[in-house]
Enzyme design. Structure first.
Site, mmCIF file in Angstrom:
data_model
loop_
_atom_site.group_PDB
_atom_site.id
_atom_site.type_symbol
_atom_site.label_atom_id
_atom_site.label_comp_id
_atom_site.label_asym_id
_atom_site.label_seq_id
_atom_site.Cartn_x
_atom_site.Cartn_y
_atom_site.Cartn_z
ATOM 1 N N LYS A 115 0.810 -1.216 0.000
ATOM 2 C CA LYS A 115 0.000 0.000 0.000
ATOM 3 C C LYS A 115 0.848 1.273 0.000
ATOM 4 C CE LYS A 115 -4.193 -2.145 1.520
ATOM 5 N NZ LYS A 115 -3.759 -3.561 1.710
HETATM 6 C C1 LIG Z 1 -4.405 -4.629 1.062
HETATM 7 C C2 LIG Z 1 -3.643 -5.887 0.928
HETATM 8 C C3 LIG Z 1 -4.016 -6.896 0.003
HETATM 9 C C4 LIG Z 1 -5.236 -6.789 -0.863
HETATM 10 O O1 LIG Z 1 -5.088 -5.826 -1.866
HETATM 11 P P1 LIG Z 1 -6.370 -5.307 -2.695
HETATM 12 O O2 LIG Z 1 -5.876 -4.182 -3.515
HETATM 13 O O3 LIG Z 1 -7.366 -4.883 -1.659
HETATM 14 O O4 LIG Z 1 -6.857 -6.456 -3.506
HETATM 15 C C5 LIG Z 1 -3.209 -8.018 -0.100
HETATM 16 N N1 LIG Z 1 -2.122 -8.178 0.696
HETATM 17 C C6 LIG Z 1 -1.739 -7.251 1.601
HETATM 18 C C7 LIG Z 1 -0.548 -7.505 2.449
HETATM 19 C C8 LIG Z 1 -2.486 -6.074 1.757
HETATM 20 O O5 LIG Z 1 -2.104 -5.153 2.670
#
Ligand SMILES: *Cc1c(COP(=O)(O)O)cnc(C)c1O
Length: 470
Positions: A115
């Protein structure tokens, strides 16, 4: 050509430019914003990208989406600063897992999850636009872990935003909590709610539904439906494909651990722009509404089950609406009707003709906790590489569903193993070490206020803090 503008997936909200979409998040008709067209990357550009630094490719890939809303110099600086916070110049390094399978490490940013790639940039663009307008916002969010810390790191010390992140007291991991609460910045406020993650989310929704509070305090969010987050994620699909394919148009496949569908939808965007991606594997844990949808065309909301990969413990994947919009010929009214039915009945189906449009490139798998742990153990034993449980879901799905073994398969590594130390150690027998820059995380002072699961108490705390801060 005129700059790209943005249309809502539900067809009723006004078209907006990038800067307005950035600040608005959700469209006023409840839809999600998508670009009115997909720009294209030429074969020549893809060849050049194979050897350019990440931040330079990032500017070129994203520029058509922001042009008209920000000057090129400011945008270039925001991109360069965002990726300078990563602990490797490569930004997204690739690790060879053998047999043509590669791990794209998306977790080298400040908070160790993918993120950061989007939020580091979104924080800077937010600040740039708000400063330009002379505005200040109150960002409020609920987190079960990764999003909160990434948002805090992205907005810390910025004049344009006061940040309040609610987390369920005692229900996030120590690493995750400390990544949020040890940030010592005057505009960052951690609130531990005596309740669950759902309670936190309900409190945030109630704050946004409180018109007086929302307007007087200029509430804002940086959640995963924000177009700018998807846009920033398109870049690593492009860089990774160019590097593995040599920029010569050779295809690459991706397996994506999926929750809210934002990450894999960015891959779809990269493909629409001309990046040669031959397969998307949507990997889910036990919460398998996406596997259901992509294999049967029907999705039905169920209960959320806690798993080893908590950031994917989701039943309604908001960003799927963007893909539905595309496979329905961008018919906003059809999507609005579908979403209303889904909300009312908890289930919805698409016609088989629509689903067929996804058959060539898309597949989906569900991976349970036992398999997740076995996958962590196996890749450690065979390759000496520690992976986190989310990444393990992606790897297991890749092994099951790979369409063509001669095409490189990229598994997106969405979190650093040290972010989920208990699960990784239980599976592999090895305790994953935090990177050096976070090695003293457990010695730092925590800043947080604990509050009852009570709307007025939470609102009162936020108001008192804002009145004290200004
Ligand atoms: C947020 C997240 C996901 C999922 O990603 P999306 O964009 O919501 O599909 C997968 N793995 C981790 C470690 C995350 O923080």
């Amino acid at each position: 050509m005129s700059p790209i503008s943005y249309v809502s997936t539900r067809g009723q909200a006004p078209e907006l430019g990038f800067a307005d979409v950035l600040l608005a998040g959700l469209a006023r008709d409840g839809g999600l914003y998508v670009p009115d067209r997909w720009p294209s990357l030429t074969v020549g550009a893809l060849e050049r990208f194979a050897t350019l630094p990440y931040h330079e490719v990032a500017v070129e890939v994203m520029w058509p989406f922001v042009e008209g809303s920000i000057d090129r110099e400011s945008f270039t600086a925001a991109v360069a600063d965002s990726y300078a916070t990563f602990d490797t110049d490569e930004v997204v390094p690739l690790t060879d897992l053998g047999d043509g399978i590669w791990l794209a490490e998306l977790f080298h940013g400040p908070t160790l999850a993918f993120k950061d790639i989007a939020l580091q940039l979104v924080g800077r663009l937010f600040d740039h636009e708000l400063s330009r307008r002379g505005e200040k916002v109150t960002v409020v969010g609920a987190t079960s872990g990764d999003t909160g810390s990434a948002a805090i790191e992205a907005l810390r010390d910025r004049e344009s935003a006061e940040v309040f992140i609610l987390h369920p007291a005692g229900r996030v991991s120590d690493v995750q909590r400390r990544q949020m609460t040890t940030v010592d910045a005057p505009n960052v406020h951690n609130i531990a709610v005596e309740g669950t993650f759902d309670d936190c989310q309900d409190l945030v929704k109630a704050l946004f539904a409180d018109d007086t509070f929302r307007d007087t305090r200029n509430l804002s969010a940086v959640n995963s439906i924000n177009w700018a987050r998807v846009m920033a994620q398109i870049v690593y699909y492009v860089t990774t494909t160019c590097r593995l394919g040599g920029g010569a148009g050779r295809p690459v496949a991706f397996s994506v651990p999926t929750g809210n569908f934002g990450n894999v939808f960015a891959g779809y965007g990269a493909q629409r722009m001309g990046t040669p991606i031959s397969q998307f594997i949507v990997a889910s844990n036990r919460n398998d509404i996406l596997t259901q949808f992509l294999t049967t065309g029907t999705m039905t909301i169920g209960e959320v089950h806690p798993t080893l990969s908590p950031s994917m413990d989701i039943q309604v994947s908001s960003n799927l609406e963007r893909l539905l919009f595309e496979i329905h010929g961008r018919d906003g009214l059809a999507i609005a009707e579908m979403m209303a039915r889904f909300r009312a009945e908890g289930t919805v189906s698409v016609e088989s003709g629509r689903l067929d449009l996804l058959a060539e490139h898309w597949s989906a798998a569900r991976v349970d906790d036992t398999r997740t742990a076995a996958t962590i153990a196996a890749v450690y034993e065979q390759r000496g590489v520690l992976i986190d449980p989310h990444t393990a879901v992606g790897l297991a799905a890749a092994l099951d569903l790979r369409a063509d073994p001669s095409v490189p398969m990229v598994v997106l590594g969405t979190a650093h193993p040290a972010k989920f130390p208990a699960a990784v150690e239980a599976a592999s027998g090895v305790h994953p070490q935090l990177p050096a820059r976070l090695a003293d995380l457990f010695d730092r002072t925590e800043h947080l206020t604990t509050v009852a699961n009570d709307y007025l108490a939470v609102r009162g705390l936020i108001e008192a803090t804002l009145d004290g801060a200004r």
